[in-house]
Write a protein that holds these residues in place. Sequence first.
Motif, mmCIF file in Angstrom:
data_model
loop_
_atom_site.group_PDB
_atom_site.id
_atom_site.type_symbol
_atom_site.label_atom_id
_atom_site.label_comp_id
_atom_site.label_asym_id
_atom_site.label_seq_id
_atom_site.Cartn_x
_atom_site.Cartn_y
_atom_site.Cartn_z
ATOM 1 N N UNK A 111 -46.811 25.332 -52.700
ATOM 2 C CA UNK A 111 -48.173 25.861 -52.129
ATOM 3 C C UNK A 111 -48.058 26.325 -50.702
ATOM 4 N N UNK A 112 -47.258 25.060 -49.769
ATOM 5 C CA UNK A 112 -46.748 24.851 -48.475
ATOM 6 C C UNK A 112 -46.149 26.186 -48.348
ATOM 7 N N UNK A 113 -45.670 26.207 -48.972
ATOM 8 C CA UNK A 113 -44.493 27.186 -48.872
ATOM 9 C C UNK A 113 -44.916 28.958 -49.172
ATOM 10 N N UNK A 114 -45.664 29.163 -50.061
ATOM 11 C CA UNK A 114 -46.216 30.191 -49.982
ATOM 12 C C UNK A 114 -47.560 30.689 -48.691
ATOM 13 N N UNK A 115 -48.203 29.210 -48.260
ATOM 14 C CA UNK A 115 -48.236 29.694 -46.867
ATOM 15 C C UNK A 115 -48.059 29.992 -45.516
ATOM 16 N N UNK A 116 -46.920 29.206 -46.411
ATOM 17 C CA UNK A 116 -46.011 29.305 -44.375
ATOM 18 C C UNK A 116 -45.373 31.264 -44.540
ATOM 19 N N UNK A 117 -45.523 31.587 -45.501
ATOM 20 C CA UNK A 117 -45.145 32.974 -45.676
ATOM 21 C C UNK A 117 -46.059 33.914 -45.353
ATOM 22 N N UNK A 118 -47.300 33.787 -45.438
ATOM 23 C CA UNK A 118 -48.344 34.578 -45.222
ATOM 24 C C UNK A 118 -48.964 35.083 -44.056
ATOM 25 N N UNK A 119 -48.175 33.858 -42.713
ATOM 26 C CA UNK A 119 -48.637 33.790 -41.458
ATOM 27 C C UNK A 119 -48.038 35.533 -41.270
ATOM 28 N N UNK A 120 -48.665 35.377 -39.911
ATOM 29 C CA UNK A 120 -48.564 36.603 -39.526
ATOM 30 C C UNK A 120 -49.083 38.417 -40.757
ATOM 31 N N UNK A 121 -49.408 37.843 -41.113
ATOM 32 C CA UNK A 121 -50.029 38.931 -41.898
ATOM 33 C C UNK A 121 -51.002 39.525 -42.293
ATOM 34 N N UNK A 122 -51.061 40.611 -42.925
ATOM 35 C CA UNK A 122 -52.798 41.551 -42.369
ATOM 36 C C UNK A 122 -54.468 40.395 -43.589
ATOM 37 N N UNK A 123 -54.794 39.597 -43.116
ATOM 38 C CA UNK A 123 -55.613 39.252 -44.507
ATOM 39 C C UNK A 123 -55.836 39.804 -45.448
ATOM 40 N N UNK A 124 -56.350 40.671 -44.756
ATOM 41 C CA UNK A 124 -57.160 41.604 -46.468
ATOM 42 C C UNK A 124 -56.008 41.671 -47.635
ATOM 43 N N UNK A 125 -54.820 41.770 -47.450
ATOM 44 C CA UNK A 125 -53.882 42.404 -47.904
ATOM 45 C C UNK A 125 -53.533 41.071 -48.498
ATOM 46 N N UNK A 126 -52.815 40.237 -47.769
ATOM 47 C CA UNK A 126 -53.296 38.618 -48.614
ATOM 48 C C UNK A 126 -54.620 38.692 -50.074
ATOM 49 N N UNK A 127 -55.531 38.605 -49.157
ATOM 50 C CA UNK A 127 -56.720 38.364 -50.532
ATOM 51 C C UNK A 127 -56.449 39.344 -51.476
ATOM 52 N N UNK A 128 -55.760 40.510 -51.142
ATOM 53 C CA UNK A 128 -55.463 41.890 -52.416
ATOM 54 C C UNK A 128 -54.066 41.283 -53.119
ATOM 55 N N UNK A 129 -53.041 40.678 -52.513
ATOM 56 C CA UNK A 129 -52.202 39.882 -52.708
ATOM 57 C C UNK A 129 -51.897 38.927 -53.977
ATOM 58 N N UNK A 130 -53.263 37.927 -53.598
ATOM 59 C CA UNK A 130 -53.288 36.911 -53.953
ATOM 60 C C UNK A 130 -53.812 37.780 -55.635
ATOM 61 N N UNK A 131 -55.276 38.732 -55.455
ATOM 62 C CA UNK A 131 -55.892 39.339 -56.647
ATOM 63 C C UNK A 131 -55.112 39.457 -57.668
ATOM 64 N N UNK A 132 -54.406 40.325 -56.491
ATOM 65 C CA UNK A 132 -53.612 41.083 -58.318
ATOM 66 C C UNK A 132 -52.451 40.181 -59.063
ATOM 67 N N UNK A 133 -51.491 39.019 -57.895
ATOM 68 C CA UNK A 133 -51.129 38.000 -58.579
ATOM 69 C C UNK A 133 -51.918 37.323 -59.437
ATOM 70 N N UNK A 134 -53.342 36.822 -58.985
ATOM 71 C CA UNK A 134 -53.630 36.621 -60.538
ATOM 72 C C UNK A 134 -53.879 36.775 -61.570
ATOM 73 N N UNK A 135 -54.254 37.954 -61.313
ATOM 74 C CA UNK A 135 -54.552 39.406 -62.737
ATOM 75 C C UNK A 135 -53.479 38.963 -63.713
ATOM 76 N N UNK A 136 -52.331 39.197 -62.811
ATOM 77 C CA UNK A 136 -51.621 39.445 -63.535
ATOM 78 C C UNK A 136 -49.866 39.220 -62.913
ATOM 79 N N UNK A 137 -49.720 38.231 -63.030
ATOM 80 C CA UNK A 137 -47.732 38.182 -62.002
ATOM 81 C C UNK A 137 -46.878 39.163 -62.801
ATOM 82 N N UNK A 138 -47.041 39.640 -63.734
ATOM 83 C CA UNK A 138 -45.887 40.306 -64.283
ATOM 84 C C UNK A 138 -46.423 41.467 -63.384
ATOM 85 N N UNK A 139 -47.785 41.705 -63.584
ATOM 86 C CA UNK A 139 -47.726 43.306 -62.975
ATOM 87 C C UNK A 139 -47.683 43.409 -62.165
#
Length: 77
Positions: free
Chosen positions: A42-70
Amino acid sequence: MLRNMHWATPEERRALGQARRKQVGRHQHEVLQAKARPVSALALVERSMRGRVPALIALKYELMAESPFGYFAGRRR
């Protein structure tokens, strides 16, 4: 600043793989020592999100939660 990226040739990738196998034998691949890692996943994921657009981070997590393969295949709802 743009940096030139070096793409490894097939020969370079093969040599790297052979060197890694000398460091870690195939029998050791089945052993997972998650607690030996210095940082949690989790710390690695948090670190990788530094400097990114917050709205896109939320979208990324939403899409990953829905289907990692998708998500990795680039499929959206």
